[in-house]
Motif scaffolding. Structure first.
Motif, PDB file in Angstrom:
ATOM      1  N   ASP A 114      -0.784   4.464  -1.125  1.00 32.84           N
ATOM      2  CA  ASP A 114      -1.708   5.591  -0.968  1.00 32.84           C
ATOM      3  C   ASP A 114      -3.083   5.032  -0.604  1.00 32.84           C
ATOM      4  OD1 ASP A 114      -3.294   7.856  -1.093  1.00 32.84           O
ATOM      5  OD2 ASP A 114      -2.420   8.579  -2.962  1.00 32.84           O
ATOM      6  N   GLU A 115      -3.428   5.090   0.677  1.00 30.58           N
ATOM      7  CA  GLU A 115      -4.684   4.509   1.160  1.00 30.58           C
ATOM      8  C   GLU A 115      -5.930   5.228   0.650  1.00 30.58           C
ATOM      9  OE1 GLU A 115      -4.587   4.082   5.380  1.00 30.58           O
ATOM     10  OE2 GLU A 115      -2.892   2.702   5.315  1.00 30.58           O
ATOM     11  N   SER A 116      -5.786   6.432   0.127  1.00 27.89           N
ATOM     12  CA  SER A 116      -6.946   7.179  -0.353  1.00 27.89           C
ATOM     13  C   SER A 116      -7.372   6.770  -1.762  1.00 27.89           C
ATOM     14  CB  SER A 116      -6.644   8.684  -0.328  1.00 27.89           C
ATOM     15  OG  SER A 116      -5.630   9.010  -1.275  1.00 27.89           O
ATOM     16  N   LYS A 117      -6.582   5.941  -2.426  1.00 29.13           N
ATOM     17  CA  LYS A 117      -6.893   5.519  -3.798  1.00 29.13           C
ATOM     18  C   LYS A 117      -7.397   4.087  -3.827  1.00 29.13           C
ATOM     19  CE  LYS A 117      -3.644   8.654  -5.980  1.00 29.13           C
ATOM     20  NZ  LYS A 117      -2.495   8.765  -6.876  1.00 29.13           N
ATOM     21  N   LYS A 118      -7.830   3.654  -5.010  1.00 35.02           N
ATOM     22  CA  LYS A 118      -8.375   2.315  -5.193  1.00 35.02           C
ATOM     23  C   LYS A 118      -7.343   1.227  -4.912  1.00 35.02           C
ATOM     24  CE  LYS A 118     -10.875   3.661  -9.272  1.00 35.02           C
ATOM     25  NZ  LYS A 118     -11.194   3.254 -10.627  1.00 35.02           N
ATOM     26  N   THR A 167       0.845  -1.192   0.000  1.00 33.54           N
ATOM     27  CA  THR A 167       0.000   0.000   0.000  1.00 33.54           C
ATOM     28  C   THR A 167       0.879   1.241   0.000  1.00 33.54           C
ATOM     29  OG1 THR A 167      -1.702  -1.166   1.249  1.00 33.54           O
ATOM     30  CG2 THR A 167      -1.849   1.242   1.207  1.00 33.54           C
TER      31      THR A 167
END
Length: 92
Positions: free
Chosen positions: A36-40, A34
């Motif tokens: 970028d946790e804000s993306k899909k 992971t």
């Protein structure tokens, strides 16, 4: 731009997680990277696990990561590899 500013704007952490069988470390159920946790999240289903783990990468994982980091201009923020068979074959 100072060196500190350059490092701060160009640094990224990649979090890793590997799920192994408690008794047999040759059985890996999933491997996640992971960035970028804000993306899909992308999930790939493969036949059997590659040799990568929570610390080490291998050729297959590197190729998959590079693809999903670049795909559609960085539309994804994590990659999970799961397998039809959990046994890590040393000759595969």
């Amino acid at each position: 731009m100072s060196f500190e500013d350059f490092v701060n704007c160009h640094s990224m952490q990649i979090h890793t997680k590997a799920v192994f069988d408690k008794q047999n470390k040759l059985m890996r159920y999933s491997l996640t990277r992971t960035w970028d946790e804000s993306k899909k999240k992308a999930t790939l289903v493969l036949l059997n696990p590659c040799r990568a783990n929570h610390l080490k990468s291998d050729y297959i994982l590197a190729r998959c990561l590079n693809f999903f980091i670049d795909y559609k201009k960085g539309n994804f923020g994590s990659l999970e590899l799961v397998n039809l068979f959990a046994l890590m074959e040393p000759d595969s």
